[in-house]
Design an enzyme around this catalytic site. Sequence first.
Site, mmCIF file in Angstrom:
data_model
loop_
_atom_site.group_PDB
_atom_site.id
_atom_site.type_symbol
_atom_site.label_atom_id
_atom_site.label_comp_id
_atom_site.label_asym_id
_atom_site.label_seq_id
_atom_site.Cartn_x
_atom_site.Cartn_y
_atom_site.Cartn_z
ATOM 1 N N HIS A 126 66.275 96.905 57.828
ATOM 2 C CA HIS A 126 65.729 98.097 58.491
ATOM 3 C C HIS A 126 65.194 97.711 59.865
ATOM 4 C CE1 HIS A 126 61.391 97.317 57.648
ATOM 5 N NE2 HIS A 126 61.792 96.860 56.488
ATOM 6 N N ASP A 131 63.099 99.553 61.788
ATOM 7 C CA ASP A 131 61.764 100.057 62.158
ATOM 8 C C ASP A 131 60.660 99.141 61.636
ATOM 9 O OD1 ASP A 131 62.502 100.956 59.514
ATOM 10 O OD2 ASP A 131 60.776 102.299 59.536
ATOM 11 N N GLU A 187 62.690 103.081 57.353
ATOM 12 C CA GLU A 187 62.395 102.502 56.034
ATOM 13 C C GLU A 187 60.916 102.587 55.731
ATOM 14 O OE1 GLU A 187 61.312 99.357 53.090
ATOM 15 O OE2 GLU A 187 60.608 99.605 55.127
ATOM 16 N N GLU A 188 60.105 102.331 56.766
ATOM 17 C CA GLU A 188 58.653 102.229 56.542
ATOM 18 C C GLU A 188 58.008 103.583 56.240
ATOM 19 O OE1 GLU A 188 57.236 99.544 56.058
ATOM 20 O OE2 GLU A 188 58.266 97.957 57.147
ATOM 21 N N GLU A 218 64.240 91.995 52.920
ATOM 22 C CA GLU A 218 62.790 92.244 52.865
ATOM 23 C C GLU A 218 62.162 90.880 52.678
ATOM 24 O OE1 GLU A 218 60.508 94.782 53.030
ATOM 25 O OE2 GLU A 218 62.143 96.079 53.671
ATOM 26 N N HIS A 255 52.970 93.855 57.515
ATOM 27 C CA HIS A 255 52.104 95.016 57.797
ATOM 28 C C HIS A 255 50.713 94.595 58.268
ATOM 29 C CE1 HIS A 255 54.588 98.021 55.143
ATOM 30 N NE2 HIS A 255 55.348 97.140 55.772
ATOM 31 N N ASP A 300 58.760 91.414 58.643
ATOM 32 C CA ASP A 300 59.278 92.645 57.999
ATOM 33 C C ASP A 300 59.894 93.539 59.061
ATOM 34 O OD1 ASP A 300 59.731 94.781 56.324
ATOM 35 O OD2 ASP A 300 57.638 95.242 55.987
HETATM 36 ZN ZN LIG Z 1 60.340 96.081 55.201
#
Ligand SMILES: [Zn+2]
Length: 379
Positions: free
Chosen positions: A80, A82, A142-143, A167, A352, A110
């Site tokens: 992903h 984003d 995705e997020e 991931e 994150h 990530d």
């Molecule tokens: Zn991710």
Amino acid sequence: MTVEQTLADLVAIDSVSTHSNAAIISYLQKRCESRGLRVQTFPHVDPHGENKINLVARTSNSAKPNESPGETVELALVGHTDTVPYDPTWADALRLTETDGKLFGRGACDTKAFIAATLTAIETLDLTTLQRPLALVFTCDEEIGCLGAKRLAASKPFTARYAIVGEPTSLRPMRAGKGYCLAEIIVHGREAHSAYPQLGGSAIFRAARLIARIEQIAAQLQSERHEDFDPPYTTLNVGLVDGGSGKNVVAGQCHFTLEWRPIPNQESDLVLRLLRDAIADLQNDAEFACDIDAGRFDEGFDTPRQSELITFLEEASSSKSGTVAFGTEAPSLIDLRAEAVVFGPGDIRVAHRTGEYVPVSELNQCVKILRKSIEKFCL
Ligand SMILES: [Zn+2]
């Protein structure tokens, strides 16, 4: 170009989910086309007016899209594009910096590390020698609920036999994952002066009775077990409660969120059915009324342990397959008929966060494993 340079390029392109991912897609498109891959993009305007794009790049020796729209690729590598937002005080969020063998930057872990490893892996191979089609799939959003992958799964521009969904798993293949479901429950009451509660009906007391029942449901769900997970059952959470308009007012409305993470293969509407049964039981209060807004329903996934993809990655990474409790795009790839695994460099526990990073050693190891995967499944 080294994998670190590629990662630095990717981190430098701000791709927070709140705005368009067109810039990073354009970068990825150029990199894929320079290797002779046939690129298709799937643009979409999101509800905030932002242009969001999924990209599918396939080896050109596979069929042309108009000849075979539902072509089956042997292996899809999925990342992903984003990221979650970054704290404005993190000055180097968009500048990859290396300290003690770790590469720091928003998305470094990530999931731009996996994307960088993918691009590097295809640059070390002669793609014209591949006998079976390979696809690189780069998604948006995705997020914020795996929305890009879900759109691909709905439109099915391809199907896949195997898929590696990038991931951060510290290079451990994750063969199963819990689902993610979310509902908002609005409990209705009738406002009155709190000195005369008999003239109203408190939405908060009603919500409290329902929440107590939900806690019982949570206990009941523990009897259906999937021992590969920790904890090995479906979990429930009431994360937010909001209601009432004043301390001396009988509350007219109360709403709360109910989130659950179902183990794979559980009867899909089990939790909603138990919730409806609980609501029916509360009808001894004739005025009890509530609405359920079931906003999200993502199923889990459970790829067989003996899948060739799992056994191959277990051997290549020297680690036994495991399970993930967080939501991923794997169920969408399963909708595209793939046997899917979640796998990538970096640790989800640092994702994150301000200062997320990927270890250089894992990044380089990932390039090797992805290269071997392409050779194993596509050569
Ligand atoms: Zn991710």
